[in-house]
Design a protein around this motif. Structure first.
Motif, PDB file in Angstrom:
ATOM      1  N   GLY A   1       0.804  -1.099   0.078  1.00  0.00           N
ATOM      2  CA  GLY A   1       0.093   0.011  -0.006  1.00  0.00           C
ATOM      3  C   GLY A   1       0.788   1.379   0.022  1.00  0.00           C
ATOM      4  N   ILE A   2       0.326   2.086  -0.643  1.00  0.00           N
ATOM      5  CA  ILE A   2       1.271   3.578  -0.766  1.00  0.00           C
ATOM      6  C   ILE A   2       0.304   4.669  -0.470  1.00  0.00           C
ATOM      7  N   ALA A   3       0.502   5.336   0.547  1.00  0.00           N
ATOM      8  CA  ALA A   3      -0.383   6.283   0.996  1.00  0.00           C
ATOM      9  C   ALA A   3       0.516   7.441   1.750  1.00  0.00           C
ATOM     10  N   GLY A   4      -0.135   8.502   2.393  1.00  0.00           N
ATOM     11  CA  GLY A   4       0.581   9.569   2.869  1.00  0.00           C
ATOM     12  C   GLY A   4       0.831   9.956   4.204  1.00  0.00           C
ATOM     13  N   SER A   5       0.744   8.980   5.076  1.00  0.00           N
ATOM     14  CA  SER A   5       1.018   9.193   6.435  1.00  0.00           C
ATOM     15  C   SER A   5       1.461   7.703   7.133  1.00  0.00           C
ATOM     16  N   ASP A   6       2.407   7.818   7.965  1.00  0.00           N
ATOM     17  CA  ASP A   6       2.809   6.401   8.746  1.00  0.00           C
ATOM     18  C   ASP A   6       1.738   5.831   9.594  1.00  0.00           C
ATOM     19  N   GLU A   7       0.739   6.692  10.143  1.00  0.00           N
ATOM     20  CA  GLU A   7      -0.321   6.312  10.857  1.00  0.00           C
ATOM     21  C   GLU A   7      -1.208   5.591   9.891  1.00  0.00           C
ATOM     22  N   LYS A   8      -1.314   5.918   8.784  1.00  0.00           N
ATOM     23  CA  LYS A   8      -2.254   5.272   7.689  1.00  0.00           C
ATOM     24  C   LYS A   8      -1.550   3.935   7.591  1.00  0.00           C
ATOM     25  N   GLY A   9      -0.370   3.834   7.267  1.00  0.00           N
ATOM     26  CA  GLY A   9       0.658   2.664   6.965  1.00  0.00           C
ATOM     27  C   GLY A   9       0.463   1.695   8.038  1.00  0.00           C
ATOM     28  N   LYS A  10       0.454   2.158   9.281  1.00  0.00           N
ATOM     29  CA  LYS A  10       0.064   1.326  10.558  1.00  0.00           C
ATOM     30  C   LYS A  10      -1.119   0.513  10.677  1.00  0.00           C
ATOM     31  N   TRP A  11      -2.131   1.433  10.123  1.00  0.00           N
ATOM     32  CA  TRP A  11      -3.625   0.916  10.096  1.00  0.00           C
ATOM     33  C   TRP A  11      -3.489  -0.215   8.953  1.00  0.00           C
ATOM     34  N   LEU A  12      -2.982  -0.035   7.980  1.00  0.00           N
ATOM     35  CA  LEU A  12      -3.081  -0.890   6.659  1.00  0.00           C
ATOM     36  C   LEU A  12      -2.132  -2.193   6.947  1.00  0.00           C
ATOM     37  N   VAL A  13      -1.425  -2.023   7.557  1.00  0.00           N
ATOM     38  CA  VAL A  13      -0.227  -3.322   7.930  1.00  0.00           C
ATOM     39  C   VAL A  13      -0.909  -4.068   9.171  1.00  0.00           C
ATOM     40  N   ASP A  14      -1.169  -3.318  10.253  1.00  0.00           N
ATOM     41  CA  ASP A  14      -1.364  -3.849  11.373  1.00  0.00           C
ATOM     42  C   ASP A  14      -2.950  -4.517  11.610  1.00  0.00           C
ATOM     43  N   GLU A  15      -3.864  -3.566  10.912  1.00  0.00           N
ATOM     44  CA  GLU A  15      -5.218  -4.140  10.966  1.00  0.00           C
ATOM     45  C   GLU A  15      -5.887  -4.508   9.860  1.00  0.00           C
ATOM     46  N   LEU A  16      -5.305  -4.060   8.557  1.00  0.00           N
ATOM     47  CA  LEU A  16      -5.970  -4.485   7.345  1.00  0.00           C
ATOM     48  C   LEU A  16      -5.365  -5.708   6.854  1.00  0.00           C
ATOM     49  N   GLY A  17      -4.142  -5.993   7.175  1.00  0.00           N
ATOM     50  CA  GLY A  17      -3.443  -7.206   6.553  1.00  0.00           C
ATOM     51  C   GLY A  17      -2.456  -6.917   5.475  1.00  0.00           C
ATOM     52  N   PHE A  18      -2.125  -5.703   5.081  1.00  0.00           N
ATOM     53  CA  PHE A  18      -1.320  -5.288   4.101  1.00  0.00           C
ATOM     54  C   PHE A  18       0.202  -5.979   4.449  1.00  0.00           C
TER      55      PHE A  18
END
Ligand SMILES: NC(=O)C1=CN([C@@H]2O[C@H](COP(=O)(O)OP(=O)(O)OC[C@H]3O[C@@H](n4cnc5c(N)ncnc54)[C@H](OP(=O)(O)O)[C@@H]3O)[C@@H](O)[C@H]2O)C=CC1
Ligand SMILES: CCCCCC(=O)/C=C/[C@H]1[C@H](O)CC(=O)[C@@H]1CCCCCCC(=O)O
Length: 333
Positions: free
Chosen positions: A175-192
């Motif tokens: 996933g490519i997006a604009g903040s580390d907080e978004k990245g944490k959500w994508l990886v930790d909660e959505l399974g990216f």
């Protein structure tokens, strides 16, 4: 007498939207006639297309947009009092409708049974963005088990679902997006599988690390130089690119300049296809039912960023354009 609050398109946007480009007015509505119903907005959507299509929208009209509304009066048996509808009524609190399509937009639809899920999802995962993700992946991207998929706008309404659907299909998802907080959500909660912050990372370098063998499928929500980098430097031969949006340029006064992609498309013999969710109107319910089933099975997660108050529509819209949302940006009246 019902008084509607309405945002009118006052002045064409020049670059990033300004509050004075829209005007909040009150409109007295007449009594409903035979065949009509009155609906009161409960949730309204703010979407990037509202910015992208602005140059084609007539000034003086109600600003465009979808909403979930409750039928409060009705002389149309297809839209009984108490039912919720999802419709393209625009930025307004109350609407009289005959239930027919506003040309160019979707037809008002009584909400199907969401089985206890919130009605607001008709603007997100169980509506247009959800179906963009579902059909964009299944019909256009067509990822296979084991493929590596890159998705931009990854933490937004469409991108967050695209990544999860590709995970359901057995892919590795970046996933490519604009903040580390978004990245944490994508990886930790959505399974990216991994995340790249396009604002702080070198996208080309980070993608080489995340996908050393290259990318089989790219779901493009942003366009611009990020997409040129992915298409020219990271796609595997015979890869596919789904062009869903190009938000990186929507607020630019001049068409954005980016490195040409033809060489990459040719060198890697890519299949690149644009998509509009409206093309799947004839099988719309398939997407809604599948996304709903995946939610119920715990395989698809959704998130809404809710702004309270109809008066704050413009704020919600521009917050979304600046990246303030996780998942779907909506307004609760
Ligand atoms: N073709 C179709 O049928 C449809 C196309 N779309 C398109 O898909 C894309 C995503 O839409 P949607 O999911 O509703 O919106 P999002 O929920 O993803 O919200 C928009 C996001 O765009 C990101 N963004 C803003 N500016 C830039 C920029 N310069 N570069 C990169 N990212 C940026 C922000 O996230 P961040 O913090 O990551 O910057 C922001 O949160 C849009 O381009 C939209 O036009 C949407 C629906 C249907
Ligand atoms: C260059 C603009 C790209 C915008 C991509 C996007 O976000 C498209 C979204 C559409 C989605 O498929 C369903 C919709 O309702 C969105 C807008 C459709 C606009 C129709 C415009 C009608 C007209 O041209 O007057």
């Amino acid at each position: 007498m019902v008084v509607a609050k309405v945002f009118k398109f006052e002045k064409q946007f020049d670059g990033f939207p300004q509050e004075t480009d829209l005007k909040l007015v009150e409109e007295q509505l007449p009594e409903i006639k035979d065949g009509e119903f009155l609906a009161e907005a409960v949730y309204l959507s703010v979407d990037p297309y509202m910015r992208a299509y602005a140059p084609r929208l007539p000034l003086g009209e109600t600003y465009v947009g979808g909403q979930v509304a409750k039928v409060t009066e009705s002389k149309n048996p297809k839209f009984p009092v108490g039912k919720y509808v999802v419709a393209h009524f625009g930025w307004r609190t109350h609407t009289i409708s005959d239930g027919k399509r506003t040309p160019g937009w979707t037809i008002p639809m009584v909400l199907p049974d969401f089985g206890g899920l919130p009605a607001s999802l008709a603007l997100g995962v169980l509506g247009m963005p959800g179906n963009t993700a579902y059909f964009g992946v299944t019909d256009i991207l067509q990822p296979q088990q084991g493929h590596t998929v890159a998705v931009t706008g990854a933490a937004g309404a469409v991108g967050s679902l695209v990544g999860q659907i590709c995970k359901i299909k057995g892919c590795k998802v970046i996933g490519i997006a604009g903040s580390d907080e978004k990245g944490k959500w994508l990886v930790d909660e959505l399974g990216f599988d991994s995340f790249i912050n396009y604002k702080s990372d070198d996208v080309g370098k980070a993608l080489k690390e995340a996908a050393p063998q290259g990318v089989d499928r790219y779901f493009d929500n942003v366009g611009g130089e990020i997409s040129s980098t992915i298409i020219n430097q990271h796609m595997k031969n015979f890869g596919r690119v789904a062009v869903c949006g190009c938000i990186s340029g929507y607020n630019e006064k001049e068409p954005p300049k980016a490195t040409p992609i033809q060489k990459g498309v040719l060198r890697h013999q890519l299949r690149m296809q644009g998509l509009h969710s409206t093309r799947w109107e004839d099988k719309w319910m398939e997407g809604i039912l599948q996304n709903k089933k995946w939610i119920e099975e715990g395989r698809l997660k959704y998130r809404e960023t809710v702004t309270e108050g109809f008066e704050n529509m413009f704020k919600a819209f521009t917050d979304m354009l600046r990246g303030g949302n996780f998942g779907k940006a909506i307004v609760k009246v």
